[in-house]
Design a protein around this motif. Structure first.
Motif, short mmCIF file in Angstrom:
data_model
loop_
_atom_site.label_atom_id
_atom_site.label_comp_id
_atom_site.label_asym_id
_atom_site.label_seq_id
_atom_site.Cartn_x
_atom_site.Cartn_y
_atom_site.Cartn_z
N LYS A 3 -12.84 -27.14 -1.90
CA LYS A 3 -14.14 -27.68 -2.26
C LYS A 3 -14.09 -28.47 -3.58
O LYS A 3 -14.68 -29.53 -3.71
N GLU A 4 -13.40 -27.96 -4.57
CA GLU A 4 -13.32 -28.63 -5.87
C GLU A 4 -12.57 -29.96 -5.78
O GLU A 4 -12.95 -30.95 -6.40
N GLU A 5 -11.51 -29.97 -4.99
CA GLU A 5 -10.75 -31.20 -4.81
C GLU A 5 -11.58 -32.26 -4.10
O GLU A 5 -11.56 -33.45 -4.46
N LEU A 6 -12.38 -31.84 -3.11
CA LEU A 6 -13.27 -32.76 -2.40
C LEU A 6 -14.32 -33.33 -3.35
O LEU A 6 -14.60 -34.53 -3.34
N LYS A 7 -14.91 -32.48 -4.20
CA LYS A 7 -15.89 -32.96 -5.17
C LYS A 7 -15.28 -33.97 -6.14
O LYS A 7 -15.89 -34.98 -6.47
N ALA A 8 -14.08 -33.69 -6.61
CA ALA A 8 -13.40 -34.59 -7.54
C ALA A 8 -13.12 -35.94 -6.86
O ALA A 8 -13.30 -36.99 -7.48
N ARG A 9 -12.69 -35.91 -5.63
CA ARG A 9 -12.40 -37.14 -4.91
C ARG A 9 -13.68 -37.95 -4.69
O ARG A 9 -13.70 -39.17 -4.88
N LEU A 10 -14.77 -37.29 -4.29
CA LEU A 10 -16.04 -37.98 -4.09
C LEU A 10 -16.54 -38.58 -5.40
O LEU A 10 -17.05 -39.70 -5.44
N ARG A 11 -16.45 -37.83 -6.47
CA ARG A 11 -16.90 -38.31 -7.78
C ARG A 11 -16.10 -39.53 -8.20
O ARG A 11 -16.62 -40.49 -8.74
N LYS A 12 -14.81 -39.49 -7.95
CA LYS A 12 -13.94 -40.62 -8.32
C LYS A 12 -14.32 -41.87 -7.53
O LYS A 12 -14.36 -42.97 -8.07
N ASP A 13 -14.63 -41.73 -6.23
CA ASP A 13 -15.02 -42.86 -5.40
C ASP A 13 -16.39 -43.39 -5.78
O ASP A 13 -16.66 -44.58 -5.72
N LEU A 14 -17.32 -42.51 -6.16
CA LEU A 14 -18.67 -42.94 -6.50
C LEU A 14 -18.72 -43.66 -7.84
O LEU A 14 -19.54 -44.56 -8.02
#
Length: 150
Positions: A3-14
């Motif tokens: 879950k944390e890795e997914l949040k980090a990836r989404l934040r990076k893309d946004l």
């Protein structure tokens, strides 16, 4: 992927850094619109200047030339300059049905120094097309700039 890795990836893309085109797209639209309007006004100014400084005479339509694939007809006008020498003017505007009839008298404006440089009046079509497209580009460029707050 947790879950944390997914949040980090989404934040990076946004929150990616804006690219060149992202920042300059509205400005390019605005500049293209301004350029097209300027070209349209330049053509209009050139036509106005030419007609103001040209000699006006009457000419007669001697034939109608057919366009490519017979998409329209353009008049060929014969006129006399101030020295009574005959000249031909090939009009560049094609229309269907023909705008002029053979034998019809029309106004011709010509340069006294170079009678081959003649015109049948203002060419509104390119002016309106360029200025109209330019206004659309300028309008959307301004809207995009306001939307992107640039």
């Amino acid at each position: 992927m947790d879950k944390e890795e997914l949040k980090a990836r989404l934040r990076k893309d946004l929150y990616r850094k804006p690219r060149f085109w992202d920042k300059n797209f509205p400005k390019v639209f605005t500049w293209i619109g301004t350029l097209l309007i300027a070209i349209g006004l330049g053509i209009g100014g050139f036509n106005y200047y030419f007609i103001q400084n040209a000699t006006k005479t009457k000419g007669v339509v001697i034939r109608l030339d057919g366009g490519a694939y017979r998409q329209g007809y353009a008049p060929v006008v014969e006129f006399l300059d101030k020295n009574q020498k005959t000249h031909l003017h090939y009009h560049m505007v094609f229309s269907r049905p023909p705008q002029y009839k053979v034998g019809e008298y029309v106004d011709i404006y010509y340069n006294t120094d170079d009678p081959e440089n003649a015109s049948m009046g203002y060419s509104w079509f390119p002016i309106l097309i360029l200025a109209g497209i330019g206004l659309v580009f300028l309008f959307f460029g301004i809207i995009f700039q306001k939307a992107f707050k640039l």
